[in-house]
Design a protein around this motif. Structure first.
Motif, PDB file in Angstrom:
ATOM      1  N   PRO A 279       0.805  -1.228   0.000  1.00 45.85           N
ATOM      2  CA  PRO A 279       0.000   0.000   0.000  1.00 45.85           C
ATOM      3  C   PRO A 279       0.834   1.272   0.000  1.00 45.85           C
ATOM      4  N   ALA A 280       2.042   1.214   0.576  1.00 46.35           N
ATOM      5  CA  ALA A 280       2.880   2.404   0.602  1.00 46.35           C
ATOM      6  C   ALA A 280       3.265   2.829  -0.801  1.00 46.35           C
ATOM      7  N   PHE A 281       3.435   1.857  -1.697  1.00 47.87           N
ATOM      8  CA  PHE A 281       3.822   2.176  -3.065  1.00 47.87           C
ATOM      9  C   PHE A 281       2.614   2.407  -3.955  1.00 47.87           C
ATOM     10  N   ALA A 282       1.499   1.778  -3.627  1.00 51.63           N
ATOM     11  CA  ALA A 282       0.329   1.864  -4.494  1.00 51.63           C
ATOM     12  C   ALA A 282      -0.655   2.938  -4.060  1.00 51.63           C
ATOM     13  N   GLN A 283      -0.369   3.674  -2.935  1.00 52.60           N
ATOM     14  CA  GLN A 283      -1.293   4.690  -2.435  1.00 52.60           C
ATOM     15  C   GLN A 283      -1.482   5.786  -3.490  1.00 52.60           C
ATOM     16  N   PRO A 284      -2.688   6.006  -3.967  1.00 50.51           N
ATOM     17  CA  PRO A 284      -2.898   7.053  -4.968  1.00 50.51           C
ATOM     18  C   PRO A 284      -2.822   8.434  -4.335  1.00 50.51           C
ATOM     19  N   GLY A 285      -2.613   9.456  -5.163  1.00 49.33           N
ATOM     20  CA  GLY A 285      -2.549  10.831  -4.671  1.00 49.33           C
ATOM     21  C   GLY A 285      -3.926  11.329  -4.291  1.00 49.33           C
ATOM     22  N   GLY A 286      -3.959  12.567  -3.757  1.00 50.25           N
ATOM     23  CA  GLY A 286      -5.240  13.182  -3.434  1.00 50.25           C
ATOM     24  C   GLY A 286      -5.471  13.384  -1.963  1.00 50.25           C
ATOM     25  N   ASP A 287      -4.818  12.623  -1.112  1.00 50.70           N
ATOM     26  CA  ASP A 287      -4.990  12.793   0.327  1.00 50.70           C
ATOM     27  C   ASP A 287      -3.838  13.588   0.937  1.00 50.70           C
ATOM     28  N   ASN A 288      -3.061  14.224   0.101  1.00 49.95           N
ATOM     29  CA  ASN A 288      -1.954  15.036   0.581  1.00 49.95           C
ATOM     30  C   ASN A 288      -2.418  16.480   0.759  1.00 49.95           C
ATOM     31  N   GLY A 289      -1.533  17.307   1.313  1.00 44.19           N
ATOM     32  CA  GLY A 289      -1.789  18.733   1.351  1.00 44.19           C
ATOM     33  C   GLY A 289      -2.673  19.193   2.489  1.00 44.19           C
ATOM     34  N   ASP A 290      -2.752  20.516   2.616  1.00 48.11           N
ATOM     35  CA  ASP A 290      -3.578  21.125   3.652  1.00 48.11           C
ATOM     36  C   ASP A 290      -4.063  22.477   3.138  1.00 48.11           C
ATOM     37  N   VAL A 291      -5.129  22.974   3.758  1.00 50.44           N
ATOM     38  CA  VAL A 291      -5.688  24.271   3.385  1.00 50.44           C
ATOM     39  C   VAL A 291      -5.721  25.143   4.633  1.00 50.44           C
ATOM     40  N   LYS A 292      -5.441  26.439   4.462  1.00 48.48           N
ATOM     41  CA  LYS A 292      -5.368  27.374   5.581  1.00 48.48           C
ATOM     42  C   LYS A 292      -6.307  28.557   5.342  1.00 48.48           C
ATOM     43  N   ILE A 293      -6.762  29.145   6.445  1.00 50.27           N
ATOM     44  CA  ILE A 293      -7.521  30.386   6.393  1.00 50.27           C
ATOM     45  C   ILE A 293      -6.518  31.523   6.585  1.00 50.27           C
ATOM     46  N   HIS A 294      -6.510  32.501   5.676  1.00 49.56           N
ATOM     47  CA  HIS A 294      -5.571  33.617   5.745  1.00 49.56           C
ATOM     48  C   HIS A 294      -6.310  34.941   5.771  1.00 49.56           C
ATOM     49  N   LYS A 295      -5.884  35.849   6.651  1.00 52.50           N
ATOM     50  CA  LYS A 295      -6.349  37.230   6.577  1.00 52.50           C
ATOM     51  C   LYS A 295      -5.863  37.847   5.278  1.00 52.50           C
ATOM     52  N   VAL A 296      -6.678  38.711   4.677  1.00 48.19           N
ATOM     53  CA  VAL A 296      -6.233  39.421   3.485  1.00 48.19           C
ATOM     54  C   VAL A 296      -4.993  40.230   3.850  1.00 48.19           C
ATOM     55  N   GLY A 297      -3.960  40.108   3.033  1.00 43.80           N
ATOM     56  CA  GLY A 297      -2.681  40.754   3.307  1.00 43.80           C
ATOM     57  C   GLY A 297      -1.618  39.785   3.767  1.00 43.80           C
ATOM     58  N   THR A 298      -2.004  38.573   4.174  1.00 47.19           N
ATOM     59  CA  THR A 298      -1.030  37.546   4.568  1.00 47.19           C
ATOM     60  C   THR A 298      -0.373  36.982   3.314  1.00 47.19           C
ATOM     61  N   PRO A 299       0.961  36.828   3.277  1.00 44.18           N
ATOM     62  CA  PRO A 299       1.617  36.269   2.089  1.00 44.18           C
ATOM     63  C   PRO A 299       1.074  34.888   1.729  1.00 44.18           C
ATOM     64  N   PHE A 300       1.013  34.599   0.440  1.00 43.71           N
ATOM     65  CA  PHE A 300       0.480  33.320  -0.029  1.00 43.71           C
ATOM     66  C   PHE A 300       1.247  32.135   0.527  1.00 43.71           C
ATOM     67  N   ASP A 301       2.582  32.283   0.681  1.00 39.05           N
ATOM     68  CA  ASP A 301       3.394  31.138   1.097  1.00 39.05           C
ATOM     69  C   ASP A 301       3.487  30.982   2.614  1.00 39.05           C
ATOM     70  N   ASP A 302       2.764  31.788   3.364  1.00 37.27           N
ATOM     71  CA  ASP A 302       2.731  31.661   4.823  1.00 37.27           C
ATOM     72  C   ASP A 302       1.813  30.483   5.171  1.00 37.27           C
ATOM     73  N   GLN A 303       2.359  29.464   5.827  1.00 41.15           N
ATOM     74  CA  GLN A 303       1.577  28.255   6.088  1.00 41.15           C
ATOM     75  C   GLN A 303       0.881  28.253   7.446  1.00 41.15           C
ATOM     76  N   ARG A 304       0.822  29.421   8.108  1.00 43.87           N
ATOM     77  CA  ARG A 304       0.053  29.501   9.351  1.00 43.87           C
ATOM     78  C   ARG A 304      -1.439  29.499   9.045  1.00 43.87           C
ATOM     79  N   ASN A 305      -2.223  28.955   9.965  1.00 40.76           N
ATOM     80  CA  ASN A 305      -3.677  29.072   9.878  1.00 40.76           C
ATOM     81  C   ASN A 305      -4.109  30.214  10.794  1.00 40.76           C
ATOM     82  N   GLN A 306      -5.042  31.038  10.315  1.00 42.64           N
ATOM     83  CA  GLN A 306      -5.514  32.179  11.095  1.00 42.64           C
ATOM     84  C   GLN A 306      -7.015  32.000  11.339  1.00 42.64           C
ATOM     85  N   PRO A 307      -7.391  31.426  12.480  1.00 45.96           N
ATOM     86  CA  PRO A 307      -8.793  31.051  12.694  1.00 45.96           C
ATOM     87  C   PRO A 307      -9.720  32.205  13.039  1.00 45.96           C
TER      88      PRO A 307
END
Length: 201
Positions: free
Chosen positions: A30-58
């Motif tokens: 399964p480690a080799f056959a695991q398909p993509g799609g379950d990777n990554g994360d999404v963050k909430i950003h205040k307007v003005g926060t740089p795109f590459d800032d990976q902090r979440n702003q709740p």
């Protein structure tokens, strides 16, 4: 008897070794056959926060969604609804923001345009076309400061009684006061001379 038991033991060992090898292979598959799609994360950003800032702003006012480490080319569909759910409550997409689809870029990132919602608590659901579960979720709060408009400055008080005239500050200014006194003095002298001539004095 001893000669017949030896082959059985050797055969049992061979079968056990084959079973262990098969189990190890199956566990690693399964480690080799695991398909993509379950990777990554999404963050909430205040307007003005740089795109590459990976902090979440709740806690935000105007905000945008920022995605990181997804598979390039994934098509994401997202929704935002009140949390807990409120029937007929504010949500996205809506008539102002009808587009709720994002395509992940080659670097695994993506962002939405700036978004607005009334103050309250909300839940983001982020699903990709390559995902295998319920998607990614984020709960956040919209809390915008209240700004009262400032009334434009006006004149201090109205005109004196009788209508017309100068505003209060102008009516009692030193230049205006001197002009009024001078005008009264000149008018008095003229009236006095006219009256004196009329009586022949």
């Amino acid at each position: 008897m001893p000669t017949t038991s030896l082959p059985r033991r050797a055969g049992a060992r061979t079968a056990a070794l084959a079973a262990l090898t098969l189990a190890a292979t199956a566990a690693g598959a399964p480690a080799f056959a695991q398909p993509g799609g379950d990777n990554g994360d999404v963050k909430i950003h205040k307007v003005g926060t740089p795109f590459d800032d990976q902090r979440n702003q709740p806690k935000v006012c105007d905000f945008y969604l920022a995605a990181f480490n997804f598979d390039a080319g994934e098509r994401v569909t997202w929704t935002i609804k009140t949390q807990p759910p409120v029937p007929g409550g504010p949500q996205l997409p809506n008539s102002k923001y009808p587009n709720n689809v994002v395509i992940i870029e080659s670097d695994g990132m993506a962002q939405t345009i700036p978004l607005e919602l009334p103050d309250g608590q909300y839940k983001l659901t982020w699903k990709t076309d390559k995902g295998h579960g319920a998607g990614k979720h984020k709960v956040f709060k919209v809390d915008c400061p209240i700004s009262k408009p400032t009334a434009p400055p006006g004149p201090n008080g109205g005109p004196p009684a009788g209508g017309g005239g100068l505003a209060r500050d102008d009516a009692f200014g030193p230049v205006a006061g001197a002009a009024a006194v001078g005008l009264a003095a000149v008018t008095g002298v003229v009236w006095f001379r006219v009256r004196r001539r009329a009586h022949g004095a």
